[in-house]
Design a protein around this motif. Structure first.
Motif, PDB file in Angstrom:
ATOM      1  N   SER A  62       0.827  -1.195   0.000  1.00 45.99           N
ATOM      2  CA  SER A  62       0.000   0.000   0.000  1.00 45.99           C
ATOM      3  C   SER A  62       0.870   1.257   0.000  1.00 45.99           C
ATOM      4  O   SER A  62       2.026   1.234   0.410  1.00 45.99           O
ATOM      5  CB  SER A  62      -0.950  -0.005   1.195  1.00 45.99           C
ATOM      6  OG  SER A  62      -0.233  -0.247   2.370  1.00 45.99           O
ATOM      7  N   THR A  63       0.313   2.338  -0.501  1.00 48.02           N
ATOM      8  CA  THR A  63       0.998   3.614  -0.566  1.00 48.02           C
ATOM      9  C   THR A  63       0.230   4.611   0.290  1.00 48.02           C
ATOM     10  O   THR A  63      -0.996   4.578   0.311  1.00 48.02           O
ATOM     11  CB  THR A  63       1.048   4.124  -2.020  1.00 48.02           C
ATOM     12  OG1 THR A  63       1.565   3.090  -2.839  1.00 48.02           O
ATOM     13  CG2 THR A  63       1.901   5.364  -2.147  1.00 48.02           C
ATOM     14  N   THR A  64       0.977   5.467   1.004  1.00 49.81           N
ATOM     15  CA  THR A  64       0.325   6.489   1.812  1.00 49.81           C
ATOM     16  C   THR A  64       0.211   7.770   1.001  1.00 49.81           C
ATOM     17  O   THR A  64       1.188   8.212   0.394  1.00 49.81           O
ATOM     18  CB  THR A  64       1.154   6.749   3.078  1.00 49.81           C
ATOM     19  OG1 THR A  64       1.368   5.516   3.739  1.00 49.81           O
ATOM     20  CG2 THR A  64       0.435   7.692   4.017  1.00 49.81           C
ATOM     21  N   PHE A  65      -0.993   8.340   0.966  1.00 54.81           N
ATOM     22  CA  PHE A  65      -1.189   9.614   0.279  1.00 54.81           C
ATOM     23  C   PHE A  65      -1.441  10.690   1.321  1.00 54.81           C
ATOM     24  O   PHE A  65      -2.271  10.518   2.212  1.00 54.81           O
ATOM     25  CB  PHE A  65      -2.404   9.533  -0.669  1.00 54.81           C
ATOM     26  CG  PHE A  65      -2.158   8.637  -1.848  1.00 54.81           C
ATOM     27  CD1 PHE A  65      -1.672   9.148  -3.042  1.00 54.81           C
ATOM     28  CD2 PHE A  65      -2.392   7.268  -1.756  1.00 54.81           C
ATOM     29  CE1 PHE A  65      -1.437   8.317  -4.131  1.00 54.81           C
ATOM     30  CE2 PHE A  65      -2.146   6.429  -2.837  1.00 54.81           C
ATOM     31  CZ  PHE A  65      -1.670   6.958  -4.019  1.00 54.81           C
ATOM     32  N   PHE A  66      -0.687  11.799   1.230  1.00 55.46           N
ATOM     33  CA  PHE A  66      -0.885  12.913   2.143  1.00 55.46           C
ATOM     34  C   PHE A  66      -1.749  13.951   1.433  1.00 55.46           C
ATOM     35  O   PHE A  66      -1.452  14.352   0.306  1.00 55.46           O
ATOM     36  CB  PHE A  66       0.462  13.528   2.537  1.00 55.46           C
ATOM     37  CG  PHE A  66       1.373  12.547   3.204  1.00 55.46           C
ATOM     38  CD1 PHE A  66       1.290  12.332   4.570  1.00 55.46           C
ATOM     39  CD2 PHE A  66       2.300  11.824   2.470  1.00 55.46           C
ATOM     40  CE1 PHE A  66       2.123  11.415   5.194  1.00 55.46           C
ATOM     41  CE2 PHE A  66       3.136  10.900   3.073  1.00 55.46           C
ATOM     42  CZ  PHE A  66       3.037  10.698   4.450  1.00 55.46           C
ATOM     43  N   LEU A  67      -2.826  14.353   2.097  1.00 58.03           N
ATOM     44  CA  LEU A  67      -3.760  15.259   1.455  1.00 58.03           C
ATOM     45  C   LEU A  67      -3.575  16.676   2.005  1.00 58.03           C
ATOM     46  O   LEU A  67      -3.668  16.888   3.210  1.00 58.03           O
ATOM     47  CB  LEU A  67      -5.202  14.805   1.712  1.00 58.03           C
ATOM     48  CG  LEU A  67      -5.496  13.333   1.406  1.00 58.03           C
ATOM     49  CD1 LEU A  67      -6.936  13.013   1.727  1.00 58.03           C
ATOM     50  CD2 LEU A  67      -5.182  13.011  -0.053  1.00 58.03           C
ATOM     51  N   ALA A  68      -3.285  17.621   1.110  1.00 60.74           N
ATOM     52  CA  ALA A  68      -3.182  19.016   1.529  1.00 60.74           C
ATOM     53  C   ALA A  68      -4.453  19.726   1.112  1.00 60.74           C
ATOM     54  O   ALA A  68      -4.878  19.633  -0.031  1.00 60.74           O
ATOM     55  CB  ALA A  68      -1.969  19.661   0.884  1.00 60.74           C
ATOM     56  N   LYS A  69      -5.066  20.420   2.089  1.00 61.08           N
ATOM     57  CA  LYS A  69      -6.350  21.056   1.802  1.00 61.08           C
ATOM     58  C   LYS A  69      -6.291  22.535   2.125  1.00 61.08           C
ATOM     59  O   LYS A  69      -5.531  22.963   2.996  1.00 61.08           O
ATOM     60  CB  LYS A  69      -7.448  20.420   2.671  1.00 61.08           C
ATOM     61  CG  LYS A  69      -7.744  18.996   2.287  1.00 61.08           C
ATOM     62  CD  LYS A  69      -8.723  18.390   3.257  1.00 61.08           C
ATOM     63  CE  LYS A  69      -8.973  16.930   2.903  1.00 61.08           C
ATOM     64  NZ  LYS A  69      -9.664  16.227   3.976  1.00 61.08           N
ATOM     65  N   LYS A  70      -7.082  23.290   1.414  1.00 61.15           N
ATOM     66  CA  LYS A  70      -7.266  24.694   1.780  1.00 61.15           C
ATOM     67  C   LYS A  70      -8.759  24.918   1.934  1.00 61.15           C
ATOM     68  O   LYS A  70      -9.519  24.631   1.025  1.00 61.15           O
ATOM     69  CB  LYS A  70      -6.693  25.602   0.706  1.00 61.15           C
ATOM     70  CG  LYS A  70      -6.733  27.048   1.139  1.00 61.15           C
ATOM     71  CD  LYS A  70      -5.780  27.881   0.348  1.00 61.15           C
ATOM     72  CE  LYS A  70      -5.663  29.216   1.048  1.00 61.15           C
ATOM     73  NZ  LYS A  70      -4.983  30.182   0.216  1.00 61.15           N
ATOM     74  N   GLY A  71      -9.163  25.433   3.093  1.00 59.06           N
ATOM     75  CA  GLY A  71     -10.574  25.404   3.424  1.00 59.06           C
ATOM     76  C   GLY A  71     -10.948  23.943   3.515  1.00 59.06           C
ATOM     77  O   GLY A  71     -10.328  23.186   4.246  1.00 59.06           O
ATOM     78  N   SER A  72     -11.890  23.470   2.747  1.00 54.58           N
ATOM     79  CA  SER A  72     -12.109  22.027   2.724  1.00 54.58           C
ATOM     80  C   SER A  72     -11.809  21.479   1.331  1.00 54.58           C
ATOM     81  O   SER A  72     -12.087  20.344   1.019  1.00 54.58           O
ATOM     82  CB  SER A  72     -13.555  21.722   3.134  1.00 54.58           C
ATOM     83  OG  SER A  72     -14.412  22.387   2.230  1.00 54.58           O
ATOM     84  N   GLN A  73     -11.233  22.348   0.498  1.00 54.52           N
ATOM     85  CA  GLN A  73     -10.921  21.993  -0.874  1.00 54.52           C
ATOM     86  C   GLN A  73      -9.570  21.269  -0.940  1.00 54.52           C
ATOM     87  O   GLN A  73      -8.580  21.739  -0.387  1.00 54.52           O
ATOM     88  CB  GLN A  73     -10.850  23.293  -1.695  1.00 54.52           C
ATOM     89  CG  GLN A  73     -10.573  23.124  -3.153  1.00 54.52           C
ATOM     90  CD  GLN A  73     -11.764  22.536  -3.901  1.00 54.52           C
ATOM     91  OE1 GLN A  73     -12.911  22.642  -3.438  1.00 54.52           O
ATOM     92  NE2 GLN A  73     -11.507  21.897  -5.026  1.00 54.52           N
ATOM     93  N   LEU A  74      -9.524  20.126  -1.592  1.00 52.83           N
ATOM     94  CA  LEU A  74      -8.268  19.397  -1.750  1.00 52.83           C
ATOM     95  C   LEU A  74      -7.410  20.116  -2.796  1.00 52.83           C
ATOM     96  O   LEU A  74      -7.832  20.267  -3.943  1.00 52.83           O
ATOM     97  CB  LEU A  74      -8.560  17.966  -2.194  1.00 52.83           C
ATOM     98  CG  LEU A  74      -7.346  17.077  -2.436  1.00 52.83           C
ATOM     99  CD1 LEU A  74      -6.644  16.760  -1.127  1.00 52.83           C
ATOM    100  CD2 LEU A  74      -7.745  15.804  -3.136  1.00 52.83           C
ATOM    101  N   VAL A  75      -6.223  20.602  -2.385  1.00 53.23           N
ATOM    102  CA  VAL A  75      -5.399  21.316  -3.353  1.00 53.23           C
ATOM    103  C   VAL A  75      -4.248  20.481  -3.890  1.00 53.23           C
ATOM    104  O   VAL A  75      -3.852  20.623  -5.031  1.00 53.23           O
ATOM    105  CB  VAL A  75      -4.851  22.648  -2.789  1.00 53.23           C
ATOM    106  CG1 VAL A  75      -5.969  23.666  -2.669  1.00 53.23           C
ATOM    107  CG2 VAL A  75      -4.136  22.433  -1.477  1.00 53.23           C
ATOM    108  N   SER A  76      -3.682  19.613  -3.037  1.00 51.29           N
ATOM    109  CA  SER A  76      -2.680  18.721  -3.599  1.00 51.29           C
ATOM    110  C   SER A  76      -2.617  17.400  -2.861  1.00 51.29           C
ATOM    111  O   SER A  76      -3.125  17.243  -1.749  1.00 51.29           O
ATOM    112  CB  SER A  76      -1.296  19.364  -3.646  1.00 51.29           C
ATOM    113  OG  SER A  76      -1.105  20.248  -2.620  1.00 51.29           O
ATOM    114  N   LEU A  77      -1.929  16.490  -3.518  1.00 53.22           N
ATOM    115  CA  LEU A  77      -1.887  15.117  -3.076  1.00 53.22           C
ATOM    116  C   LEU A  77      -0.409  14.744  -3.147  1.00 53.22           C
ATOM    117  O   LEU A  77       0.220  14.922  -4.184  1.00 53.22           O
ATOM    118  CB  LEU A  77      -2.670  14.327  -4.132  1.00 53.22           C
ATOM    119  CG  LEU A  77      -3.077  12.944  -3.851  1.00 53.22           C
ATOM    120  CD1 LEU A  77      -4.325  13.027  -3.002  1.00 53.22           C
ATOM    121  CD2 LEU A  77      -3.425  12.273  -5.165  1.00 53.22           C
TER     122      LEU A  77
END
Lengths: 203, 198, 192
Positions: B78-93
């Protein structure tokens, strides 16, 4: 009894200080002494393992058959070392990265097995604990002495703080492996002279 | 040696081994989560900080794991994905990919904006390359900058292989390692994108 | 082939296990008063380190990693090494008595030689393949034997010359000599 406990504790600091007096456990003392911080981390790891192994070895000393005692001692010590490895990874990760392979190598540190064999297997629990604590802190003290010299003269800092003027150029040789041997040799030589003087006085 | 002695010896050794292994398993259970967090914090976080720019959450707590393949023994990897959000909008992965370098595997953290499929940046996480040469993949920011702000469709191979990336002089193997890691990462991303449920 | 040669040179000299990686110093300081005992100790260590390195590698790959219990590495490796040393001792006594008479007294000392354990762990840490493990273990141990032998020769000379200042006699001068030796080994750094 109390006097004996104190006595077993204090002997580790001067009279039987392991690395400087008997050249025992010198491998880690050479390897992790570039910085006082890592020397302290290593020292406390050894204190923990030594106390734990001394107490447990002493507690089981009457039920372990003589023939398998070394195997039992080694298992106890290795368990202590793995506990230190795991706890250090969980709570002091940067220190764990600096000390690296020297944490598992505590398992073959001659001081630890040496105290189990020479002291803890013949003495009650409380005395063994005090012996382990003294020897461990003595080991830490030796590492701090060596690393202080190396860090101050090599880098101009002590525990990361600037202690020599900014303009001090540093003496990189001391921070490299050959420097460790030379400093250790000189410290041992000075120890010999001091203790010879002291013995002359008391004699 | 009498039979009684032998039995006693075996018994003592078995008990000691069992107690030691049991104790350690317990310590491992207690520390496992904390160790995982520390490893991410000290090895992955510096790389994440370098490549994620505009976000207001903690990508380390907002991480998800997805099964992305099988290893040689047929177990899930498995791979871990880190989610970067601004407000509740996903901006990068961001996620890690590896390629082989001169001194061993090279780990590369890749950040992708899922909105418009653009590589936002890459940063090397782990490596054991030759100091002063191969380590330029970390020390020379202009090398990793070549990967940034390019669409996924760009060719991330080295220029010698027809791509857009200039290798570091004298460190072709290390440069290839990074480039392979990025290519492999993009492949992986495109394969799991439907599953990510963005 | 070339990578193995580089690995041998690196393990034997440039990253010498004793002088640069600081492992196995106790015997270098303790045993090296005569060339004969240094030879015996060196041979025993080369033998045991190679055996231990490869055995530990196999156990790591076939047992620890398969079961996902890598954290027990330290415990398992040290027990393997201790058992192995005992086994080698018994086997040598039975099969090759002359060899046992020459090397036997050094064998028990090897369990606590941090080099044997250290090399076994390094093999895993640096992700060596089986062949690399074999080569690296043997080359490291030969590097240890070389230092042990050099040191014994130097100390025999120094003792017979009798010019060492009183302050530095014994262990201190050995350590300082090791430092000087490390400097000259480090001079080979540019070789690879």
């Amino acid at each position: 009894m109390a006097a004996r406990i104190v006595n077993e504790f204090t002997k580790g600091f001067w009279k039987e200080i392991a690395p400087l007096r008997f050249a025992l456990g010198i491998c880690p003392a050479l390897a992790v002494s570039t910085k006082v911080e890592s020397a302290l981390g290593m020292g406390f790891a050894v204190v923990f393992v030594l106390c734990m192994s001394n107490v447990l070895v002493s507690a089981v000393r009457n039920i372990v058959p003589d023939k398998v005692r070394i195997a039992v001692f080694i298992s106890i010590i290795a368990t202590g070392v793995v506990i230190v490895e795991l706890v250090m990874q969980a709570y002091f990760y940067p220190l764990f990265l600096v000390l690296g392979i020297w944490i598992p190598l505590i398992v073959v540190n001659c001081v630890v097995l040496g105290r189990a064999e020479a002291f803890a297997r013949k003495n009650p629990v409380l005395l063994s604990l005090s012996d382990g604590l003294g020897m461990g802190l003595g080991f830490t003290l030796s590492l701090v002495v060596i690393s202080s010299i190396r860090e101050i003269l090599g880098d101009g800092t002590w525990l990361g703080m600037m202690v020599l003027p900014e303009a001090y150029p540093g003496f990189g040789f001391l921070l490299r492996p050959p420097g460790a041997f030379v400093i250790f040799g000189l410290v041992l030589g000075i120890m010999n002279v001091i203790s010879a003087r002291l013995e002359n006085k008391t004699a | 040696m009498s039979l009684r002695e032998i039995i006693q010896m075996v018994l003592v050794l078995t008990i000691v081994a069992a107690v030691c292994a049991g104790g350690l398993a317990a310590v491992k259970m207690v520390t496992m989560e904390q160790i995982e967090y520390q490893q991410i914090k000290f090895i992955k976080e510096p790389a994440l900080k370098k490549i994620l720019t505009d976000y207001d959450n903690d990508p380390i707590s907002d991480r998800i794991q997805l099964v992305t393949g099988k290893d040689a023994r047929g177990r899930d990897v498995s791979t871990t994905f880190f989610l970067a959000k601004k407000g509740s909008q996903l901006v990068s992965l961001a996620f890690e990919s590896t390629g082989s370098g001169y001194g061993g595997p090279i780990g590369v953290m890749i950040a992708i904006a899922p909105e418009d499929d653009v590589v936002q940046g890459i940063a090397v996480t782990t490596q054991s390359e030759t100091p002063g040469l191969g380590t330029k993949i970390i020390d020379d920011p202009s090398f990793s900058a070549q990967f940034a702000d390019k669409p996924l469709s760009a060719n991330f191979s080295l220029s010698a292989a027809g791509g857009q990336i200039q290798a570091i002089t004298g460190a072709t193997v290390s440069s290839t390692g990074v480039s392979n890691a990025v290519n492999r990462g993009i492949e992986l991303y495109q394969a799991v994108k439907p599953e990510l449920d963005l | 082939m070339q990578e193995y040669l580089l690995m041998i040179v690196a393990a034997m000299f440039i990253n010498n296990i004793v002088l640069i990686r600081f492992m196995g110093n106790c015997p270098v300081v303790g045993v090296t008063s005569s060339v004969d005992s240094a030879l015996g100790m060196g041979a025993a260590v080369v033998f045991v380190t190679t055996m231990a390195g490869t055995t530990c590698w196999i156990i790591q790959k076939t047992i620890l990693e398969v079961l996902g219990i890598e954290y027990l590495q330290t415990l398992v490796f040290i027990l393997v090494i201790a058992t192995l040393v005992q086994f080698v001792e018994i086997l040598m006594q039975k099969v090759a008595p002359p060899l046992y008479r020459a090397l036997g007294i050094f064998l028990p000392l090897i369990t606590t030689n941090c080099m044997v354990f250290g090399v076994s762990v390094l093999n895993i840490k640096e992700e060596h393949s089986f062949m690399e493990t074999l080569v690296f273990s043997m080359a490291s141990a030969v590097g240890f034997a070389i230092v042990l032998l050099f040191m014994a020769g130097l100390r025999e000379r120094m003792d017979s010359a009798g010019r060492v200042p009183k302050l530095l006699q014994g262990v201190p001068i050995t350590l300082i000599t090791a430092g000087m030796m490390g400097l000259s080994f480090a001079g080979l750094m540019g070789l690879d």
